[in-house]
Design a protein around this motif. Structure first.
Motif, short mmCIF file in Angstrom:
data_model
loop_
_atom_site.label_atom_id
_atom_site.label_comp_id
_atom_site.label_asym_id
_atom_site.label_seq_id
_atom_site.Cartn_x
_atom_site.Cartn_y
_atom_site.Cartn_z
N VAL A 63 11.95 9.91 13.49
CA VAL A 63 10.55 9.34 13.48
C VAL A 63 10.42 7.87 12.79
O VAL A 63 9.91 6.86 13.16
CB VAL A 63 9.50 10.35 12.88
CG1 VAL A 63 8.03 9.41 13.03
CG2 VAL A 63 9.36 11.52 13.93
N LEU A 64 11.20 7.95 11.67
CA LEU A 64 11.31 6.58 10.85
C LEU A 64 11.99 5.73 11.57
O LEU A 64 11.69 4.43 11.55
CB LEU A 64 12.18 6.99 9.56
CG LEU A 64 12.23 5.86 8.61
CD1 LEU A 64 10.97 5.29 8.13
CD2 LEU A 64 13.02 6.38 7.34
N VAL A 65 13.31 5.99 12.31
CA VAL A 65 14.09 4.90 13.05
C VAL A 65 13.13 4.43 14.34
O VAL A 65 13.21 3.30 14.39
CB VAL A 65 15.17 5.74 13.64
CG1 VAL A 65 15.80 4.64 14.70
CG2 VAL A 65 16.31 5.95 12.50
N ALA A 66 12.26 5.31 14.70
CA ALA A 66 11.55 4.91 15.87
C ALA A 66 10.21 4.05 15.47
O ALA A 66 10.02 2.94 16.23
CB ALA A 66 10.82 6.04 16.63
N PHE A 67 9.76 4.37 14.03
CA PHE A 67 8.71 3.40 13.63
C PHE A 67 9.41 1.93 13.37
O PHE A 67 8.85 1.08 13.63
CB PHE A 67 8.19 4.07 12.31
CG PHE A 67 6.95 3.33 11.89
CD1 PHE A 67 5.75 3.07 12.52
CD2 PHE A 67 7.00 2.93 10.52
CE1 PHE A 67 4.82 2.38 12.09
CE2 PHE A 67 5.88 2.28 9.97
CZ PHE A 67 4.86 1.70 10.80
N ALA A 68 10.57 1.98 12.70
CA ALA A 68 11.03 0.77 12.29
C ALA A 68 11.58 -0.04 13.57
O ALA A 68 11.33 -1.51 13.70
CB ALA A 68 12.45 1.25 11.54
N ALA A 69 11.91 0.67 14.65
CA ALA A 69 12.53 0.07 15.78
C ALA A 69 11.22 -0.44 16.52
O ALA A 69 11.16 -1.75 17.26
CB ALA A 69 13.18 1.02 16.58
N GLY A 70 10.17 0.07 16.64
CA GLY A 70 8.98 -0.17 17.11
C GLY A 70 8.26 -1.75 16.39
O GLY A 70 8.11 -2.51 17.04
N PRO A 77 12.18 13.92 10.69
CA PRO A 77 11.65 12.83 10.22
C PRO A 77 12.71 11.62 10.20
O PRO A 77 11.91 10.66 10.18
CB PRO A 77 11.79 13.45 8.68
CG PRO A 77 11.52 14.92 8.92
CD PRO A 77 12.24 15.33 9.93
N ILE A 78 13.94 11.84 10.23
CA ILE A 78 14.83 10.51 10.45
C ILE A 78 14.56 9.83 11.85
O ILE A 78 14.39 8.54 11.70
CB ILE A 78 16.24 10.79 10.14
CG1 ILE A 78 17.12 9.55 10.01
CG2 ILE A 78 16.88 11.78 11.35
CD1 ILE A 78 16.60 8.62 9.06
N PRO A 87 8.34 9.88 6.41
CA PRO A 87 8.76 10.06 5.09
C PRO A 87 7.42 9.89 4.12
O PRO A 87 6.52 9.22 4.23
CB PRO A 87 9.43 8.79 4.91
CG PRO A 87 10.26 8.54 6.06
CD PRO A 87 8.86 8.54 7.20
N LYS A 88 7.54 10.65 3.04
CA LYS A 88 6.37 10.59 2.15
C LYS A 88 5.80 9.31 1.77
O LYS A 88 4.58 9.26 1.45
CB LYS A 88 7.01 11.53 0.81
CG LYS A 88 6.92 12.80 1.10
CD LYS A 88 7.40 13.71 -0.12
CE LYS A 88 7.61 15.04 -0.01
NZ LYS A 88 8.04 15.94 -1.19
N GLY A 107 3.88 8.18 4.37
CA GLY A 107 2.68 9.01 4.69
C GLY A 107 1.71 8.84 3.31
O GLY A 107 0.48 8.64 3.64
N ALA A 108 2.09 8.43 2.24
CA ALA A 108 1.14 8.04 1.07
C ALA A 108 0.54 6.65 1.45
O ALA A 108 -0.67 6.57 0.82
CB ALA A 108 2.10 7.62 -0.25
N LEU A 109 1.30 5.79 2.21
CA LEU A 109 0.62 4.55 2.52
C LEU A 109 -0.62 4.79 3.49
O LEU A 109 -1.68 4.26 3.39
CB LEU A 109 1.50 3.63 3.13
CG LEU A 109 1.32 2.42 3.59
CD1 LEU A 109 0.58 1.35 2.68
CD2 LEU A 109 2.13 1.47 4.39
N PHE A 110 -0.31 5.69 4.41
CA PHE A 110 -1.34 5.87 5.44
C PHE A 110 -2.55 6.85 4.81
O PHE A 110 -3.70 6.64 5.10
CB PHE A 110 -0.84 6.76 6.59
CG PHE A 110 0.08 5.90 7.52
CD1 PHE A 110 -0.26 4.69 7.91
CD2 PHE A 110 1.03 6.35 8.10
CE1 PHE A 110 0.49 3.96 8.89
CE2 PHE A 110 2.09 5.53 8.90
CZ PHE A 110 1.60 4.41 9.23
#
Length: 320
Positions: A210-217, A207-208, A249-250, A253-256
């Motif tokens: 994936v979060l870092v990758a999303f933020a980096a993207g 999860p961490i 992260p939840k 995920g809740a946003l999506f």
């Protein structure tokens, strides 16, 4: 949650066009419209890989479904624009309409003057050309029993080389470098490659990460980042994130999973096609007008045509 990803993409694009592109209300170092398009591209690559290289969907069925989703609305928009031009007695280029209708606009623009009403078709061209390419790769892999991962990796590297050569020749100017399919398809094909890698569990993830990758993207899609970094490293980070979206992260995920975001995602194609005429096109308007027309397009054109074609096209009648 993938409809939520689409919803985020179209909302970013609409905000980028109607708020950021027209007012000074959103002074941030991001072109939200371009970021929205990139989110669409990486999602397309992920979904196409799932169909073609993981589920091994029958190719005729794959193309029928792509055509039933894209063509009715895309061609209806062109027909409406032609009618508007004729009714308003405005000068009209049949070459522009023809290049949009044949999904060659992103190459025709080198020979025909660009049109504010059809400029957004460049991304549809990249999508359609990528579908053809991925379909051909799937056919080659299946008929020759080749390694899908190796073929996708080779294709990604070839497109990367093409991007470097073409970008260098055109001094990395955005429109001439990143609107053509032999460079921008890197976003879709590399996302497809990552989808296959992910399905085979060849990359460690958490999860961490994936979060870092999303933020980096997101960060690497800032206006301060050179385009050749934005549409390579930035894209790969986003592709990694969408391929592991279930590990988000939840809160994200809740946003999506948020219902309005899901609804926006379901209607994202009609929203994308029709927003152009209100954003820069013949009939200037706002987000509200775009949403109203997009809803009508989805209800009257996109959904019924897609359902009818998917239900009847290619279905053989039982012999009497």
């Amino acid at each position: 949650m993938l409809d939520g990803w689409r919803g985020l993409a179209i909302l970013l694009l609409l905000i980028g066009h109607f708020v950021q592109g027209r007012t000074n209300l959103l002074e941030i170092p991001f072109n939200l419209g371009r970021l929205g398009v990139e989110l669409f591209f990486v999602l397309s690559g992920t979904l196409m890989a799932n169909l073609l290289f993981i589920k091994n969907t029958d190719l005729p069925r794959f193309y029928r479904r792509r055509i039933s989703r894209i063509f009715p609305v895309a061609l209806a928009y062109i027909a409406v624009m032609i009618a508007l031009y004729l009714l308003m007695s405005k000068s009209f280029s049949w070459k522009q309409a023809l290049s949009a209708g044949t999904f060659t606009y992103n190459y025709a623009m080198f020979f025909v003057e660009r049109s504010r009403d059809f400029d957004h078709y460049w991304s549809l061209c990249v999508e359609e050309h990528s579908y053809i390419l991925l379909g051909l790769l799937a056919f080659l892999i299946r008929s020759k029993s080749l390694n899908a991962l190796l073929i996708l990796l080779t294709t990604t590297l070839l497109i990367l080389v093409s991007t470097v050569v073409w970008g260098t020749l055109h001094q990395w100017e955005y429109y001439t470098t990143f609107w053509v399919s032999h460079t921008r398809s890197l976003s879709i094909v590399s996302a497809a490659l990552l989808a296959v890698v992910t399905s085979r569990r060849l990359l460690f993830t958490s999860p961490i990460i994936v979060l870092v990758a999303f933020a980096a993207g997101i960060f690497l899609n800032g206006t301060y980042v050179p385009d050749y970094i934005k549409y390579t490293v930035g894209t790969w980070c986003l592709a990694y994130a969408v391929n592991n979206i279930e590990l988000m992260p939840k809160l994200i995920g809740a946003l999506f999973a948020w219902k309005p975001m899901q609804i926006a995602g379901i209607g994202s194609f009609s929203l994308y096609v029709w927003q152009q005429v209100f954003y820069k096109g013949t009939i200037r308007g706002g987000i509200v007008a775009t949403i109203i027309v997009a809803i009508a397009s989805y209800v009257l054109i996109e959904k019924p045509f897609r359902q009818y074609l998917n239900a009847h096209w290619g279905v053989r009648k039982a012999s009497v």
